[in-house]
Motif scaffolding. Structure first.
Motif, mmCIF file in Angstrom:
data_model
loop_
_atom_site.group_PDB
_atom_site.id
_atom_site.type_symbol
_atom_site.label_atom_id
_atom_site.label_comp_id
_atom_site.label_asym_id
_atom_site.label_seq_id
_atom_site.Cartn_x
_atom_site.Cartn_y
_atom_site.Cartn_z
ATOM 1 N N VAL A 137 -12.357 9.260 11.162
ATOM 2 C CA VAL A 137 -11.069 9.328 11.845
ATOM 3 C C VAL A 137 -10.173 10.304 11.086
ATOM 4 N N THR A 138 -9.667 11.307 11.793
ATOM 5 C CA THR A 138 -8.738 12.266 11.195
ATOM 6 C C THR A 138 -7.347 12.009 11.758
ATOM 7 N N ILE A 139 -6.424 11.653 10.889
ATOM 8 C CA ILE A 139 -5.066 11.305 11.300
ATOM 9 C C ILE A 139 -4.126 12.413 10.828
ATOM 10 N N HIS A 172 1.387 9.149 7.140
ATOM 11 C CA HIS A 172 1.063 9.802 5.875
ATOM 12 C C HIS A 172 1.638 11.217 5.882
ATOM 13 N N PRO A 173 2.361 11.605 4.839
ATOM 14 C CA PRO A 173 3.017 12.918 4.847
ATOM 15 C C PRO A 173 2.042 14.086 4.940
ATOM 16 N N LEU A 174 0.819 13.903 4.445
ATOM 17 C CA LEU A 174 -0.177 14.979 4.495
ATOM 18 C C LEU A 174 -1.418 14.564 5.275
ATOM 19 N N ALA A 191 -6.317 10.067 1.330
ATOM 20 C CA ALA A 191 -5.056 10.737 1.636
ATOM 21 C C ALA A 191 -4.560 11.466 0.390
ATOM 22 N N GLU A 192 -3.647 12.412 0.600
ATOM 23 C CA GLU A 192 -3.017 13.139 -0.499
ATOM 24 C C GLU A 192 -1.557 12.726 -0.611
ATOM 25 N N LYS A 193 -1.026 12.860 -1.816
ATOM 26 C CA LYS A 193 0.369 12.506 -2.050
ATOM 27 C C LYS A 193 1.276 13.726 -1.896
ATOM 28 N N GLU A 194 2.472 13.466 -1.402
ATOM 29 C CA GLU A 194 3.522 14.484 -1.366
ATOM 30 C C GLU A 194 4.736 13.892 -2.068
ATOM 31 N N ASN A 195 5.190 14.553 -3.112
ATOM 32 C CA ASN A 195 6.308 14.040 -3.916
ATOM 33 C C ASN A 195 6.030 12.620 -4.412
ATOM 34 N N GLY A 196 4.765 12.382 -4.780
ATOM 35 C CA GLY A 196 4.390 11.097 -5.363
ATOM 36 C C GLY A 196 4.087 9.992 -4.370
#
Length: 278
Positions: free
Chosen positions: A114-116, A83-85, A138-143
Motif C-alpha cells: 500500500v502506497t499512501i 504522514h508528512p512524507l 515512513a520518513e520523518k519531517e521536522n522530527g
C-alpha cells in the motif's frame, strides 16, 4: 663535518615523513533477532482494539526511513491520520482494510503493498474475522512521521466492512471462542483468546498463513470436522486460497487416510460455498 651534515639531513627527512592515516571502519551488516525485539501495545488514544508494535527500525544515515511491524487483532484499527512524507505498508499476514478519507475502503491481503501519499488522511486495520499484520515504513519531517486525528468510530468501521463484503459481524461482538465455550468453560475461552491466539499465533517464528496451514493439516489428520470448519475459514482470512486448501486435502489423503480426506472435502465444500474466494 660531513657526518654532521648527513645526520641533519636524516633528521629532516624523518621529520617530513608522516604516519599513514587510519582507515575508516567499514560499515557492517547488522541483523537483529525478532525474538529479542521489543514489543509495545498501541496507545488507546491512537488505536481502537489491541495492537502490538514490534521490531521497530530506523535507517542509518544518510537514510531517513523508519518503521515497525504492526499486528492488529480482529476489528482493531488505527485512528484517522496522515504522514508528512507518505507511508508504505507491506501486508505480511491476515486480511485487513485501508481507507482514504472520502474514498471506499479497500481489502488488504498478504503480499499487498500500500502506497499512501503525503498528507492524505486515512486509516488501516484488521478485518472483522481475524488478525492482520503489516510492516509500516515512513520518513520523518521536522522530527515527526505522523499526525493523528479522530478515532475511527464503530459505525464507520462497520460500514467499511460491509462495503468490502468482508462480513457484517457486530463490532465488539464476543470472539468465536467465547461464543462456543464462554457459557460452559469461560476460562478455556479466555485462554484460547489470550494464550493460543493472543500469544502462540502471534509468535514471529511462523506467519499466520503458515500456522493456518499447519493447523488445518493437523485437524484433517485427526479427523476433527467441527474444528476444521472454523480453521478453514481462518485460513482463508490468513491468506490461504481455496486452490491451496484443496491441494492440501489431496496431498494428505496419502498420509492421513482416504476417509479423513473425504470428510475434509465435505467440510471444505461447505466453507467455500459460503465464503467468496479471495
Amino acid at each position: 663535518m660531513k657526518a654532521l651534515i648527513m645526520l641533519a639531513l636524516t633528521c629532516a627527512a624523518g621529520a617530513n615523513t608522516q604516519l599513514p592515516a587510519r582507515a575508516a571502519p567499514l560499515p557492517v551488516v547488522d541483523v537483529r533477532s525478532a525474538e529479542t525485539a521489543p514489543v509495545s501495545i498501541g496507545s488507546t488514544e491512537t488505536f481502537t482494539g489491541t495492537v502490538r508494535i514490534s521490531t521497530p527500525f530506523q535507517a542509518l544515515p544518510p537514510g531517513h526511513a523508519g518503521g515497525a511491524s504492526v499486528s492488529f487483532e480482529a476489528q482493531a484499527r488505527t485512528a484517522w491520520h496522515s504522514h508528512p512524507l507518505g507511508q508504505i505498508l507491506v501486508v505480511t499476514s491476515g486480511i485487513g482494510l485501508v481507507q482514504q478519507d472520502g474514498q471506499p475502503a479497500q481489502i488488504l491481503r498478504p503480499g499487498d503493498v500500500v502506497t499512501i501519499p503525503a498528507n492524505v488522511h486515512h486509516w488501516h486495520g484488521a478485518g472483522p474475522g481475524g488478525a492482520m499484520t503489516h510492516i509500516a515504513i515512513a520518513e520523518k519531517e521536522n522530527g515527526s512521521a505522523v499526525t493523528w486525528q479522530d478515532k475511527v468510530s464503530d459505525q464507520d468501521y462497520l460500514a467499511a466492512v460491509k462495503s468490502t463484503g468482508l462480513g457484517s459481524a457486530p463490532v465488539g461482538s464476543p470472539s468465536r471462542a467465547r461464543q462456543l465455550m464462554g457459557d460452559v468453560a469461560p476460562k478455556l475461552a479466555e485462554l484460547t483468546d489470550q494464550v493460543l491466539f493472543g500469544e502462540i499465533w502471534e509468535r514471529p517464528g511462523l506467519g499466520k498463513r503458515d500456522r493456518s496451514l499447519a493447523t488445518v493439516s493437523a485437524l484433517i489428520a485427526m479427523n476433527r470436522p467441527e474444528q476444521l470448519r472454523s480453521h478453514l475459514v481462518l485460513g482463508l482470512q490468513n491468506g490461504l486460497t481455496q486452490l491451496e486448501l484443496s491441494e492440501l486435502i489431496t496431498h494428505l489423503a496419502f498420509y492421513t487416510g482416504w476417509p479423513n480426506a473425504v470428510s475434509a472435502t465435505g467440510v471444505a465444500r461447505d466453507v467455500f460455498q459460503r465464503k467468496p474466494a479471495p
